[in-house]
Design a protein around this motif. Structure first.
Motif, PDB file in Angstrom:
ATOM      1  N   ARG A   1       3.788  10.527  -6.576  1.00 31.21           N
ATOM      2  CA  ARG A   1       4.487  11.041  -7.822  1.00 31.21           C
ATOM      3  C   ARG A   1       3.586  11.735  -9.045  1.00 31.21           C
ATOM      4  O   ARG A   1       4.046  12.452  -9.683  1.00 31.21           O
ATOM      5  N   ARG A   2       2.421  10.948  -9.107  1.00 26.95           N
ATOM      6  CA  ARG A   2       1.727  11.354 -10.350  1.00 26.95           C
ATOM      7  C   ARG A   2       0.750  12.619  -9.628  1.00 26.95           C
ATOM      8  O   ARG A   2       0.628  13.534 -10.544  1.00 26.95           O
ATOM      9  N   PHE A   3       0.283  12.521  -8.370  1.00 21.46           N
ATOM     10  CA  PHE A   3      -0.749  13.625  -8.237  1.00 21.46           C
ATOM     11  C   PHE A   3      -0.201  14.746  -7.088  1.00 21.46           C
ATOM     12  O   PHE A   3      -0.628  15.572  -7.088  1.00 21.46           O
TER      13      PHE A   3
ATOM     14  N   ALA B   1       0.866  -1.133   0.072  1.00 17.63           N
ATOM     15  CA  ALA B   1      -0.141   0.029  -0.187  1.00 17.63           C
ATOM     16  C   ALA B   1       0.781   1.256   0.022  1.00 17.63           C
ATOM     17  O   ALA B   1       0.691   2.261  -0.753  1.00 17.63           O
TER      18      ALA B   1
ATOM     19  N   ASN C   1       3.528   6.218  -5.442  1.00 20.74           N
ATOM     20  CA  ASN C   1       3.306   6.120  -6.656  1.00 20.74           C
ATOM     21  C   ASN C   1       2.346   7.300  -6.993  1.00 20.74           C
ATOM     22  O   ASN C   1       2.580   7.917  -8.047  1.00 20.74           O
ATOM     23  N   VAL C   2       1.357   7.098  -6.453  1.00 19.80           N
ATOM     24  CA  VAL C   2       0.129   8.084  -6.295  1.00 19.80           C
ATOM     25  C   VAL C   2       0.884   9.526  -6.149  1.00 19.80           C
ATOM     26  O   VAL C   2       0.477  10.400  -6.948  1.00 19.80           O
TER      27      VAL C   2
ATOM     28  N   ILE D   1       2.468   1.848  -3.276  1.00 25.72           N
ATOM     29  CA  ILE D   1       1.430   2.459  -4.244  1.00 25.72           C
ATOM     30  C   ILE D   1       1.034   4.155  -3.842  1.00 25.72           C
ATOM     31  O   ILE D   1       0.951   4.960  -4.868  1.00 25.72           O
TER      32      ILE D   1
END
Lengths: 532, 676, 94, 502
Positions: free
Chosen positions: C79-81, C70, C76-77, C73
């Motif tokens: 990084r994107r958002f 988790a 990762n989120v 993840i």
């Protein structure tokens, strides 16, 4: 001799052949389809003449009295404590189906001829066409309810696409409407079918069965099962058997179509390409009538008797309502579509009288309407394919331009409005006579129904003659001007070769109705006997 | 064809009858097959066939008249357990009709060769004509009601085709549509009548139905149903024989070629209604007969009054036909069965003759019109006059036929019409005043007949041509009546004279034809009417004709102001047709339009409504899924926050919202479960 | 057991309200811990198999593994958002 | 205390015996290790090696699974001291897993979206195998611990699968949602399980003691515990109200993964539910919780919500997601019969649904090409340019709708018949309502399923849409064709599969 299977699956064979043909041979596709239908005509014609009559070939509720029977185990599931789920490939024909079988193959051949006008995506069209053909023939032959249902549903999709892809301007609307309408009926039919399955046991193997013939014998119903005659089960506060009858009836009534379940028909007809209109009117509507006789009436005869008044009433309403609507039309195809509603009303009226005359008349009417409506739609297609217009007011005096076409139009119109000498006369007369005698024979229908029904004959004369006068007679005047005049050439050889057989069949059946009645008499008598 | 083979072992009479009936059919078929070629031979073939047919019927007539009825049948088909036969029934009635039909038809055929000469639809015309003859002759010989109904309709169909023969004329196609639909109304009655009889007796056979006297009494069909059946059959007759209120198609039917009017709408087809009454006579009980009588009388009177003022030559004759048919129907009603049939036969000849004459006149007028480039209606008698000079033969035949129509002695019409009149008075004797009106009206009608036909004759043949008023230099061309016109007319005029029917020119009872239809209980002349009536009729007729002469030739007296109500009523044909067009037809159209709207809006709309509901439901679910459940949760969550007074800003994330929703549902299930 | 229950509720509340995904994770861990307490606490009645304790061990291990995933993840989120507020990550909806 | 060694030896014996029955799982575990190693060894060519290794392994597993059918011919077997129960149905479930995984493994390299992923796919295979291992366990577990273990294995694997390919925002978002929701759900389930343990003192649900204890104590907390457990399992099944994650995740995740999640984990969820409920159903005195009522209502609501919500969707994957919810409801209907026939109907229905659904999703990636957001409008006129694929699509959709002739229809018939059969015995009005709902929602499902053919064939194409063609599309097309053929043949001859599912 697996002639019945051969008959059913011939279109499939040709369809596969067609799919394998490369696309540069696309001009030959239509001949493949035509060949398939012609093979069917020959086969079914041969069967018609081989069809034996007599007291030992009545069919209806005696499995051994069907002809050309084929039976093979198809789906066999062991359900443990419940015994086996036995679904058979069980086909056979009796007097009810033989005529319809032959008529359907002829109409299919005509439809194949009518599909010359299709120009795009030929492979798809003819593949679907042949699939439809198979399903239609299958419905008339199936004696196993499951098989029947499969074929019944299998008709839906090809039609959906045939209307939806190759149809007119509002084709999507029409296709979806048609599809949802019929599907609505058939989903509930499925529930009843399964209910019947669990109520009926095979007298020999004691398994549950889908065998329609076993379903007709009240002794085969398991004690206390949902649809058992003696159990008087209730569902949702209604008698189970009545409910099942109503559900099945609605499913078939949508096909027939019976007012007020008819509104898919005008749209579907108007939007469908000619060939599909022909099949719709010529064959599909008959499946409704056939289903009512074979399934509703045969399995639930006592409900049919109890509800005969309402069925007859619906029939009369269909006759008058359809005719009145036809009177108001300005689109030729829509007019004919509504006239179909009216003419199929006679079928329902005849059937619901439950007299030999009425049922024979109704069967005759189905055959007759099969030939005639195919002819009518073909004729509309002839005009439409030339100028792409069907609006009645846009034409006048076509008789001078297209004399031979007018001859056929007149034959078709007058035959449809019940001119003696053509099949529709005998059919409508006996449907009405049956409905009328019902009052004195079994007291099911009051005599005013037949009287009102006969007004339909008058109205049909009115709208057909009005159309004739408006479109074909008088000075030639076309809204499309000179270009239409050159476009509206008289019918060609292909069109003639489709129209002549149809008119001949209508004529022959009108002059020698014994050709039909001799084949169906025993079955009709047996069916009437079932109601007692 | 099959019938012929199976019937070969039957008697010659049957074979003769079959040959007579099927010959025109053969002509029709052969004509049909030579569809494209326009051949003179087509006409010749038809004439030849009808001639042979006439010969056959003649021989048959000689062999069968006043003999035992002959009846042969074969199994046609079996429906259930009921066997339906097709067969022939040759009794006096049918063997009389056969030569009458074929005789008149022969005349008309020959006449037509000249009349239709040059028309591009020439062979189609003969095709239709042959077909009509076949259907008409078959109608009179078949032995069961179903077949009778079939040919009854086919006759109507042939009439439809022939009325609309010139299909490019708008009026013609309107007229044939009207004719067919009105006839359909009658057919409906006929069909229902058949259904009633079938429902009771399970047979269509005329002999089984009508020879057993117990069928319509005692345990047979009685009471209301019998009355209804009678009325239904009578409805059939009303339409076919153009009786009030379904008579309006006949004047319109004059749009067809005149030769067709002569054959179909004067002599044969329209008489089929009367023939039907004769065939099913036992069905009618007292009440129905009363209705028949009143209808017939009223029609006769009404049509005669209309004929007084019409200007179209053919329309006058058409109303005259309606009037005469009214006579026959009324005669049937009062029980003068044989007189009615007698009149049917004589009327066939003289009315046909009148029409053929009219055809010649119209032909001539048309000719003049084209020659002089006039804008006139060739059928309007107002433009005629003085034609006796160029059409002498027509003039003579026309006079003969008119005298027969008026019913002056020495003509056939005298014999048959007097029969009806006398029997009407006999019938009314001893009854109340109301019943007396019937013979009185019939009497008045016969005087009116004299007047209108005189008017026609005087206008057409006497005086000077009205065309001279338009073109002063007008001169009639030389007489050139076609032999193909004159011979048939002369042939027919022979049949308008008394010797053909009776050796005694004054007493109709002596006529062989009249006697052929009498029952055993016929009473010889028993009272005074038999001498008084003919005398009265004829004595009064002469002044009537004279008045007409004064009025129209001498332009003397003017008794009928052309503006009076009565004139208008008569001129506008009692407004009946206008009423139909403006009200009945409109109403039917309106109803069907309404129903169609109903179909689109309500029935279909209901289905659309259902679909919409489904869709709406889907939207609702979706909305609820997104907002309501979530919103509720939000709401609860906000309360929670308030209570816990968390200072922190509260933002439910989407995932968390999902989880929360899930949890709330689970908990509510739980709480629910605990509560119950 | 009461402790466990209250722990569970706390965890649940955190899961539902926190605007930080990590905090949400922690809330979940709370819930798991509640369960583990239950297991261990009542494991003593189950001497025979020691099922409770074994279960607790497994639960701890798996919870750890799951949180690792988790967290990855969430990273990762992020990084994107550039946010880890679950409420703001709602591009996917109808 | 001296009992311990004896029981230890017994246990050891038991374990050793069980190992022989544990062959497929063992194989999977070995396969998992092999894959990781290969992935590490062959960095560059790992993809296709792993893929083929995986396929070979799966074939082997399948063969082992088949073998197990013979092992248990004599009757069900408890493994590892009643941790696992190997019975006929679970073996069938395992067979289904093997076959479907095979399909998905074939499918993965053919998906364009995954293919462009720089990380390579070798790890993906490993994860999948690990998940399948978990699935196998799920199908067999009859112990609270085992249940949790299996579910967690599957869940963790699934989290990874969903967010494996995380190039774009939607995938990341889907991953986050999935993991949070899933993690929370498993926590809830764990709490429920722990409560159950608290009440009974045993983890073995087939132990008679287990149910006895539950009956004895107050039903209210028991009910809560049951509810929590079912909620956890419901996350896998995605029935209402545990369905919220489904549309978002389906839309965001890559298509093969969606195919995996929508079929395999769901089926496993059913297997687990069946296992979990069995002791309660067959223990007659159990009255605290009316499962039939509960699941019937859930089934009805799920069918309604799933199907009606799907009507409004225009994104195909999202639509399929909602329809998958609807299918869950329908399958639940088969489950509530709690009869032998119901279970075999369930099996048949699920496997057919899985085949068709995988096919449909494959077609999604076939049509989608590069962009993952596939709207129905994008399909305009593609029926003409891609006739074969479109026809396949229609057939698959027919099957999903349940129109004859198709495997889906037979599945529905089987489910309906089993329900009617039970209705005949129990006359429970709820079953009738279920039936009617099933029939109505079938019609409703037409509304959205047939949007696709409508756009494919009936709507005219827009101005020259570029054709998504490529070399790799053909293998995909072949597999799609194969699947379609299977679905179609199962429609005509369902007895082949259905008899097997007995």
């Amino acid at each position: 001799m697996h002639i019945l299977s051969l008959l059913i699956f011939t279109p499939l064979l040709f369809g596969v052949l067609l799919l394998l043909l490369p696309s540069f041979l696309r001009n030959s596709f239509k001949y493949v389809a035509l060949a398939a239908t012609l093979v069917q005509v020959v086969l079914s014609g041969w069967m018609y003449f081989q069809f034996k009559t007599g007291a030992s070939f009545t069919g209806i509720n005696h499995a051994d009295q069907y002809q050309f029977v084929e039976k093979a185990s198809w789906i066999s599931l062991n359900l443990g404590s419940l015994g086996k789920m036995q679904i058979d490939y069980f086909v056979g024909i009796d007097g009810l189906s033989i005529g319809l079988l032959f008529m359907s193959s002829v109409v299919m051949a005509v439809a194949a001829l009518a599909s010359w006008e299709i120009k795009t995506n030929l492979k798809g069209f003819f593949a679907l066409f042949l699939l439809l053909d198979m399903a239609v023939i299958g419905v008339f032959c199936a004696l196993d309810f499951f098989l029947f249902y499969i074929f019944y549903e299998l008709m839906l999709l090809p039609l959906y696409f045939l209307i939806g892809i190759w149809g007119g301007v509002r084709r999507e609307y029409a296709a979806i409407k048609f599809f949802l309408y019929t599907l609505f009926g058939s989903v509930f039919m499925l529930l009843v079918m399964i209910g019947l399955y669990f109520s009926v046991t095979d007298p020999v193997t004691k398994n549950h069965t889908f065998n329609i013939i076993h379903m007709m014998n009240p002794a085969n119903f398991a004690q206390g099962s949902v649809f058992s005659l003696s159990a008087h089960q209730m569902l949702f506060g209604l008698p189970a058997r009545s409910l099942a009858f109503v559900v099945l009836f609605i499913a078939f009534a949508i096909k027939v179509p019976v007012v007020p379940l008819h509104t898919w028909l005008p749209d579907a007809h108007v939007e469908a390409p000619t060939a599909v209109s022909i099949i719709l009117a010529g064959v599909l509507l008959k499946i409704g009538g056939y289903g009512i006789l074979r399934i509703c009436f045969s399995i639930f005869p006592e409900v049919a008797t109890a509800g005969a008044f309402w069925l007859g009433l619906l029939g009369v309403i269909s006759i008058l309502y359809g005719a009145m609507n036809a009177l108001a039309q300005t689109d030729l195809k829509r007019l004919i579509a509504y006239s179909s509603v009216s003419h199929m009303g006679f079928v329902l009226l005849g059937i619901s009288s439950q007299t030999t005359e009425g049922i024979s008349g109704a069967l005759m009417q189905m055959l007759s309407h099969g030939f005639l409506s195919a002819m009518l739609f073909f004729l509309v297609g002839v005009i439409y394919s030339r100028v792409h217009d069907r609006y009645i007011y846009n034409f006048r005096g076509l008789a001078s331009l297209m004399p031979q076409f007018t001859v056929f139009i007149m034959i078709a119109f007058f035959a449809s409005l019940g001119l003696p000498g053509f099949s529709a006369f005998i059919a409508e007369a006996f449907s009405l006579i049956g409905a009328f005698t019902s009052a004195s024979v079994n007291g099911l229908l009051p005599s005013w129904m037949a009287v009102c029904g006969s007004v339909g004959i008058l109205l049909s004369a009115a709208y057909f003659l009005w159309t004739l006068q408006r479109m074909f007679f008088g000075e030639t005047r076309l809204s499309g001007g000179e270009s239409w005049k050159t476009a509206l050439t008289d019918i060609n050889f292909r069109e003639k070769s489709a129209l002549i057989p149809l008119s001949l069949f209508a004529l022959i059946l009108g002059l020698l109705p014994s050709l039909v009645f001799s084949k169906i008499n025993d079955s009709v008598l047996a069916l009437v006997h079932l109601f007692r | 064809m099959e019938q012929i083979n199976t019937l070969q072992n039957y008697s010659t009479e049957i074979q003769l009858a079959l040959t007579a009936v099927l010959l025109p059919f053969a002509a029709f078929i052969i004509n049909f097959l030579v569809l494209k070629t326009v051949l003179k031979g087509v006409g010749i073939l038809s004439v030849f066939c009808i001639l042979l047919s006439l010969i056959c019927s003649g021989i048959l007539f000689a062999k069968t008249w006043n003999h035992e009825p002959l009846h042969r049948q074969i199994l046609w088909f079996q429906i259930g357990t009921v066997k339906i036969y097709a067969g022939l029934l040759l009794n006096n009635l049918s063997v009389l009709m056969l030569p009458v039909i074929s005789g008149v038809a022969l005349a008309v055929h020959i006449y037509s060769i000249a009349y239709l000469h040059g028309d591009q639809l020439y062979n189609r015309y003969f095709r239709y004509l042959s077909f009509f003859c076949f259907a008409m002759m078959a109608l009179v010989v078949v032995d069961n009601l179903l077949l009778m109904y079939a040919f009854w309709e086919l006759v109507g169909f042939a009439s439809y085709l022939l009325i609309g023969f010139w299909f490019t004329r708008e009026k013609a196609v309107q007229a044939n549509k009207k004719a067919f639909i009105m006839n359909r109304i009658g057919d409906l009655g006929f069909l229902i009548g058949i259904m009633i009889l079938y429902a009771h007796f399970h047979t269509f056979n005329l002999i089984t139905l009508f020879t057993n006297p117990n069928n319509f009494s005692g345990n047979g069909l009685t009471g209301t149903w019998l009355t209804v059946a009678g009325l239904c059959f009578f409805l059939g007759a009303i339409a076919k024989s153009a009786q009030f209120p379904l008579h309006t198609w006949l004047p319109d039917a004059m749009e067809g070629p005149t030769s067709v009017s002569a054959l179909i709408h004067a002599a044969t087809m329209v008489a089929a209604g009367v023939f039907l009454l004769a065939r099913v006579y036992p069905v009618f009980n007292g009440d129905v007969k009363m209705v028949i009588t009143i209808t017939g009388t009223f029609t006769a009177f009404m049509a005669a009054t209309i004929a007084l003022t019409q200007n179209d030559l053919k329309k006058i004759l058409a109303f005259s036909t309606i009037s005469q048919l009214g006579f026959m129907v009324a005669a049937m009603g009062i029980g003068a069965y044989s007189s009615a049939l007698f009149h049917l036969a004589t009327h066939a000849f003289f009315k046909c003759l009148l029409f053929l004459s009219a055809g010649v006149i119209i032909h001539e007028m048309q000719h003049l019109k084209e020659k002089l480039h006039l804008e006139i209606d060739p059928q309007n008698i107002l433009y005629m006059g003085g034609l006796r000079k160029i059409l002498p033969v027509t003039f003579i035949t026309c006079i003969i036929a008119s005298l027969a129509l008026i019913g002056l002695p020495l003509t056939s019409g005298y014999l048959s019409k007097d029969g009806i009149l006398i029997q009407a008075f006999e019938w009314a004797e001893g009854r109340s005043f109301f019943y007396k009106l019937i013979p009185i009206f019939i009497l008045i009608t016969s005087w009116l007949t004299a007047f209108y036909i005189s008017r026609l004759l005087f206008k057409v043949f006497w005086g000077e041509s009205r065309l001279q008023e338009m073109i002063p230099t007008f001169q009639f061309p030389a007489s050139k009546e076609n032999k193909l016109f004159t011979w048939p007319m002369l042939f027919l005029s022979v049949f308008c004279l008394f010797p053909v029917f009776s050796f005694n020119p004054l007493l109709y009872e002596q006529s062989w034809l009249f006697r052929g239809f009498l029952g055993a209980d016929y009473l010889e002349r028993e009272n005074i009417y038999h001498t008084v009536i003919p005398a009265a009729v004829n004595l009064f007729t002469i002044p009537v004709i004279y008045i007409a002469y004064l009025r129209y030739v001498k332009q003397g007296i003017s008794w009928f102001p052309e503006t009076g109500f009565l004139f208008k009523l008569s001129y506008n044909q009692w407004y009946i047709d206008r009423f139909y067009q403006n009200y009945l037809v409109k109403i039917v159209q309106w109803i069907s339009k309404m129903l169609y709207q109903f179909d689109r809006k309500v029935v279909d709309g209901f289905i659309t409504f259902l679909t919409k509901i489904t869709r709406f439901f889907a939207v609702c679910i979706d909305w609820a899924d997104r907002n309501l459940v979530d919103g509720l949760i939000n709401f609860i969550a906000f309360r929670v926050r308030d209570i816990g007074s968390f200072a922190r800003g509260f933002q439910t994330g989407k995932v968390q919202q999902y989880l929360l929703t899930m949890l709330i549902v689970v908990l509510s299930i739980y709480i629910f479960k605990i509560l119950i | 057991m009461l402790i466990a229950a209250s722990l569970f509720c706390t965890g649940l509340y955190m899961v539902l309200t926190k605007s930080n995904a990590i905090q949400v994770l922690i809330g979940i861990e709370f819930m798991i811990n509640a369960a583990i307490i239950n297991l261990v606490a009542f494991g003593k009645y189950d001497k025979h198999n020691n099922g409770g304790q074994v279960f607790a061990l497994f639960a701890i291990v798996l919870a750890a593994a799951a949180s690792a995933v988790a967290l990855a993840i969430i990273l990762n989120v992020y990084r994107r958002f550039k946010t880890i507020d679950p409420a703001k990550i709602n591009e996917l909806k109808n | 205390m001296n009992e311990l060694p004896i029981s230890l030896t017994e246990q050891l014996n038991n374990i050793l015996q069980s190992i022989t029955y544990f062959a497929p799982e063992t194989a999977l575990a070995i396969l998992f290790l092999l894959l990781i190693i290969t992935g590490l060894l062959f960095r560059n060519d790992a993809d296709w090696i792993c893929s083929s290794l995986c396929l070979l392994g799966l074939i082997f597993v399948f063969q082992r699974d088949v073998q197990q059918l013979y092992f248990i011919a004599s009757g069900p077997k408890f493994l590892f001291g009643s941790m696992l129960l190997l019975h006929h149905v679970s073996v069938l479930f395992k067979l289904i897993f093997a076959v479907l995984t095979f399909l998905i493994v074939v499918y993965i390299p053919l998906d364009r979206q995954l293919k462009v992923h720089q990380k390579g796919l070798s790890d993906l295979y490993a994860i999948i195998i690990a998940v399948v291992f978990g699935l196998h366990l799920m199908a067999m577990s009859v112990n609270l611990l085992m249940i949790y273990l299996a579910v967690e294995t599957v869940s963790i694997g699934s989290y990874l699968l969903v967010s494996y390919h995380s190039e774009n925002r939607s995938v990341a978002e889907a991953g986050l949602k999935y993991v949070l929701f899933g993690f929370a759900a498993s926590a809830i389930m764990l709490y429920g399980l722990s409560l159950l343990y608290t009440f009974t003192g045993t983890l073995d649900i087939f132990n008679t003691h287990f149910v006895d204890q539950l009956i004895r104590i107050n039903p209210v907390p028991v009910f809560l515990a049951m509810l929590l457990v079912i909620a956890g399992i419901g996350f896998k099944l995605s029935f209402v109200p545990m369905h919220f994650w489904v549309p978002d995740v389906y839309e965001g995740a890559s298509t093969p993964v969606v195919a995996f999640l929508s079929t395999l984990t769901k089926i496993a969820g059913f297997a687990l539910l069946a296992n979990f409920l069995t002791p309660f159903i067959f223990f007659n005195k159990w009255t605290a919780f009316d499962f039939r009522l509960f699941f019937s209502i859930i089934a009805i609501i799920t069918m309604i919500v799933g199907n009606f919500a799907a009507v409004l969707q225009n994104n195909i994957k999202r639509m399929l997601a909602y329809s998958a919810i609807g299918h869950t409801g329908f399958a639940l209907m088969a489950l509530v019969t709690f009869s032998q026939q119901g279970v075999s109907a369930l099996l048949f229905y699920l496997s057919v649904y899985a085949l068709a659904n995988i096919g449909a999703l494959m077609l999604c990636s076939f049509y989608a090409g590069k962009n993952s957001m596939l709207m129905v409008q994008d399909l305009r006129g593609l029926g003409k340019t891609e006739p074969f694929a479109s026809v396949c699509f229609v057939i698959l959709l027919i099957s999903l709708t349940g129109l004859p002739i198709s495997a889906g229809f037979n599945g529905k018939v089987l489910v309906f018949s089993s329900v009617i059969e039970v209705y005949r015995q129990s006359h429970n009005i709820l079953l009738l309502v279920l039936l009617v709902t099933g029939a109505v929602t079938t019609v409703v499902s037409l509304f959205y399923y047939f949007k696709i053919p409508l756009y494919l064939f009936l709507k005219p194409a827009e101005i020259s849409t570029q054709k998504p063609t490529g070399n790799r599309q053909f293998p995909l097309l072949i597999i799609i064709g194969l699947l379609t053929a299977i679905v179609f043949l199962l429609g005509i001859f369902p007895s082949v599969l259905a008899n097997f599912m007995q």
